[in-house]
Design an enzyme around this catalytic site. Structure first.
Site, PDB file in Angstrom:
ATOM      1  N   TYR A  52      -2.147  -1.464  10.077  1.00 33.35           N
ATOM      2  CA  TYR A  52      -2.207  -2.148   9.220  1.00 33.35           C
ATOM      3  C   TYR A  52      -1.595  -1.232   7.915  1.00 33.35           C
ATOM      4  CZ  TYR A  52      -4.278  -1.721   4.097  1.00 33.35           C
ATOM      5  OH  TYR A  52      -4.369  -2.073   2.480  1.00 33.35           O
ATOM      6  N   SER A  54       0.974  -1.446  -0.039  1.00 30.78           N
ATOM      7  CA  SER A  54      -0.086  -0.120  -0.037  1.00 30.78           C
ATOM      8  C   SER A  54       0.610   1.226   0.305  1.00 30.78           C
ATOM      9  CB  SER A  54      -1.106   0.212   1.332  1.00 30.78           C
ATOM     10  OG  SER A  54      -1.735   1.238   1.864  1.00 30.78           O
TER      11      SER A  54
HETATM   12  N1  LIG Z   1      -8.786  -0.599  -1.998  1.00 28.25           N
HETATM   13  C1  LIG Z   1      -7.513   0.352  -1.646  1.00 28.25           C
HETATM   14  O1  LIG Z   1      -7.789   1.574  -1.262  1.00 28.25           O
HETATM   15  C2  LIG Z   1      -6.040  -0.555  -1.136  1.00 28.25           C
HETATM   16  C3  LIG Z   1      -4.952   1.008  -0.821  1.00 28.25           C
HETATM   17  C4  LIG Z   1      -4.322   0.416  -0.764  1.00 28.25           C
HETATM   18  C5  LIG Z   1      -4.211  -2.187  -0.324  1.00 28.25           C
HETATM   19  N2  LIG Z   1      -4.378  -1.924  -0.829  1.00 28.25           N
HETATM   20  C6  LIG Z   1      -4.758  -3.617  -0.646  1.00 28.25           C
HETATM   21  O2  LIG Z   1      -5.079  -4.302  -1.920  1.00 28.25           O
HETATM   22  C7  LIG Z   1      -5.569  -5.193  -1.280  1.00 28.25           C
HETATM   23  C8  LIG Z   1      -6.515  -6.023  -1.518  1.00 28.25           C
HETATM   24  O3  LIG Z   1      -8.046  -5.500  -1.040  1.00 28.25           O
HETATM   25  P1  LIG Z   1      -8.889  -4.245  -1.662  1.00 28.25           P
HETATM   26  O4  LIG Z   1      -9.133  -3.073  -1.949  1.00 28.25           O
HETATM   27  O5  LIG Z   1      -9.828  -5.153  -3.090  1.00 28.25           O
HETATM   28  O6  LIG Z   1     -10.250  -4.970  -0.532  1.00 28.25           O
HETATM   29  P2  LIG Z   1     -11.627  -6.303  -0.817  1.00 28.25           P
HETATM   30  O7  LIG Z   1     -12.897  -5.686  -1.732  1.00 28.25           O
HETATM   31  O8  LIG Z   1     -11.928  -5.693   0.567  1.00 28.25           O
HETATM   32  O9  LIG Z   1     -10.551  -7.191  -0.648  1.00 28.25           O
HETATM   33  C9  LIG Z   1      -9.789  -7.297   0.209  1.00 28.25           C
HETATM   34  C10 LIG Z   1      -9.889  -9.717  -0.480  1.00 28.25           C
HETATM   35  O10 LIG Z   1      -8.864 -10.022   0.765  1.00 28.25           O
HETATM   36  C11 LIG Z   1      -9.899 -11.473   0.931  1.00 28.25           C
HETATM   37  N3  LIG Z   1      -9.482 -11.975   2.035  1.00 28.25           N
HETATM   38  C12 LIG Z   1     -10.184 -10.933   3.764  1.00 28.25           C
HETATM   39  N4  LIG Z   1      -9.894 -11.679   4.785  1.00 28.25           N
HETATM   40  C13 LIG Z   1      -9.245 -13.012   4.092  1.00 28.25           C
HETATM   41  C14 LIG Z   1      -8.637 -14.341   4.730  1.00 28.25           C
HETATM   42  N5  LIG Z   1      -9.641 -14.597   6.318  1.00 28.25           N
HETATM   43  N6  LIG Z   1      -8.935 -15.276   3.836  1.00 28.25           N
HETATM   44  C15 LIG Z   1      -9.495 -14.937   2.382  1.00 28.25           C
HETATM   45  N7  LIG Z   1      -8.950 -14.195   2.001  1.00 28.25           N
HETATM   46  C16 LIG Z   1      -9.418 -13.143   2.407  1.00 28.25           C
HETATM   47  C17 LIG Z   1     -11.157 -10.851   0.237  1.00 28.25           C
HETATM   48  O11 LIG Z   1     -11.773 -12.306   0.334  1.00 28.25           O
HETATM   49  P3  LIG Z   1     -13.096 -13.013   1.410  1.00 28.25           P
HETATM   50  O12 LIG Z   1     -13.604 -11.925   2.190  1.00 28.25           O
HETATM   51  O13 LIG Z   1     -14.133 -13.930   0.553  1.00 28.25           O
HETATM   52  O14 LIG Z   1     -12.320 -14.097   1.921  1.00 28.25           O
HETATM   53  C18 LIG Z   1     -11.046 -10.064  -0.080  1.00 28.25           C
HETATM   54  O15 LIG Z   1     -10.966 -10.473  -1.895  1.00 28.25           O
HETATM   55  C19 LIG Z   1      -5.087  -5.835  -0.207  1.00 28.25           C
HETATM   56  O16 LIG Z   1      -4.131  -6.538   0.683  1.00 28.25           O
HETATM   57  C20 LIG Z   1      -4.898  -4.336   0.710  1.00 28.25           C
HETATM   58  O17 LIG Z   1      -4.404  -3.844   1.970  1.00 28.25           O
HETATM   59  C21 LIG Z   1      -6.336  -1.722  -1.479  1.00 28.25           C
END
Ligand SMILES: NC(=O)c1ccc[n+]([C@@H]2O[C@H](COP(=O)([O-])OP(=O)(O)OC[C@H]3O[C@@H](n4cnc5c(N)ncnc54)[C@H](OP(=O)(O)O)[C@@H]3O)[C@@H](O)[C@H]2O)c1
Length: 249
Positions: free
Chosen positions: A152, A139
């Site tokens: 986080y 991130s």
């Molecule tokens: N969106 C942003 O602004 C942003 C910015 C920087 C970094 N990121 C990073 O991008 C990545 C994806 O996040 P996103 O923004 O796309 O959010 P998201 O839609 O909430 O995706 C998170 C994913 O992680 C999975 N997950 C969470 N806990 C889990 C567990 N215990 N076991 C298996 N799977 C799990 C969820 O699947 P299930 O719920 O189906 O398990 C979901 O597919 C993350 O690492 C996040 O930190 C996001």
């Protein structure tokens, strides 16, 4: 990274960035396996993308993760890309007297421990491939923290550091190590409102830019950085850390 002819496992492939990149990589003819806890979403995404596979796993459960890795090794012997993308965030108030450890535990288990564990479980199989990639989502907050999300931000800074060591140790192998550091993107990571927050980057724009960057050979320092995150990434180096820190806090 070569963007075709791969067998790619993406954790956190049920929603947000993981799902969108899984679909983009599937559309390029790669064999994509998505993983996550929500079976209904695994079913929905795989139905919408014929040929894609979905495997349920809770990465916080280390026994389940070991069984999952064994299944992946058995069923997908051509696996050559591990995409560690699953992640969670929580706000934390560190000033309350009886701070609840459940939030930081869950974040560290999901964002850090599971990445180290799954990488270790699959690395021997990846090393046997002629070319392989480990890509891990960190991130922009790894570089400038926002105090509402202390664990986080620290979890992503941990990954940034750890990935540099992994990359160095694997420098003479067939395995390249990439870091995907997104800016603030329209997903539901921080709650439903984030998905339409005008301050966040639209998901489709983010994925389109990432796909272009991924196609370029040897990205600088192994980092996949869209334009929008470059200010935070370079803040310290450019003497702009205080400005960014104030902005984020
Ligand atoms: N969106 C942003 O602004 C942003 C910015 C920087 C970094 N990121 C990073 O991008 C990545 C994806 O996040 P996103 O923004 O796309 O959010 P998201 O839609 O909430 O995706 C998170 C994913 O992680 C999975 N997950 C969470 N806990 C889990 C567990 N215990 N076991 C298996 N799977 C799990 C969820 O699947 P299930 O719920 O189906 O398990 C979901 O597919 C993350 O690492 C996040 O930190 C996001």
């Amino acid at each position: 990274m070569q963007l075709t002819d791969n067998t790619i496992l993406i954790t956190g492939g049920t929603s947000g960035i993981g799902r969108a990149l899984a679909e983009a990589l599937h559309a390029r003819g790669n064999h994509v396996i998505i993983a996550g806890r929500r079976q209904e979403l695994l079913d929905e995404v795989t139905a919408a993308n014929p040929g894609m596979r979905g495997l349920a796993v809770d990465v916080q459960d280390s026994f389940a993760l070991a069984e999952f890795a064994a299944r992946v090794r058995d069923e997908f012997p051509k696996l050559n890309v591990l995409f560690n993308n699953a992640g969670i965030t929580r706000t934390e108030d560190l000033t309350v007297d009886a701070a609840d450890p459940s939030a930081w535990r869950a974040i560290l288990e999901t964002n850090v421990a599971s990445v180290l564990h799954l990488t270790a479980l699959l690395l021997p199989a990846l090393r046997r491939q002629e070319r392989a990639t480990i890509i891990t989502t960190t991130s922009g907050l790894a570089f400038v923290p926002t105090s509402r999300f202390p664990t986080y931000c620290a979890s992503k800074a941990f990954l940034h550091s750890w990935l540099q060591s992994l990359r160095h140790q694997l420098r003479e192998t067939s395995v390249e190590v990439l870091e995907l550091a997104p800016p603030y993107v329209q997903t539901e990571l921080g709650g439903k409102a984030q998905a339409s927050d005008p301050h966040a980057m639209p998901l489709a724009d983010y994925v389109a830019e990432v796909m272009q960057l991924l196609a370029e050979p040897n990205p600088p320092h192994g980092e996949i950085l869209v334009q929008r995150v470059q200010g935070m990434r370079g803040a310290e180096q450019n003497g702009e850390y205080a400005k960014w820190y104030d902005r984020m806090n």
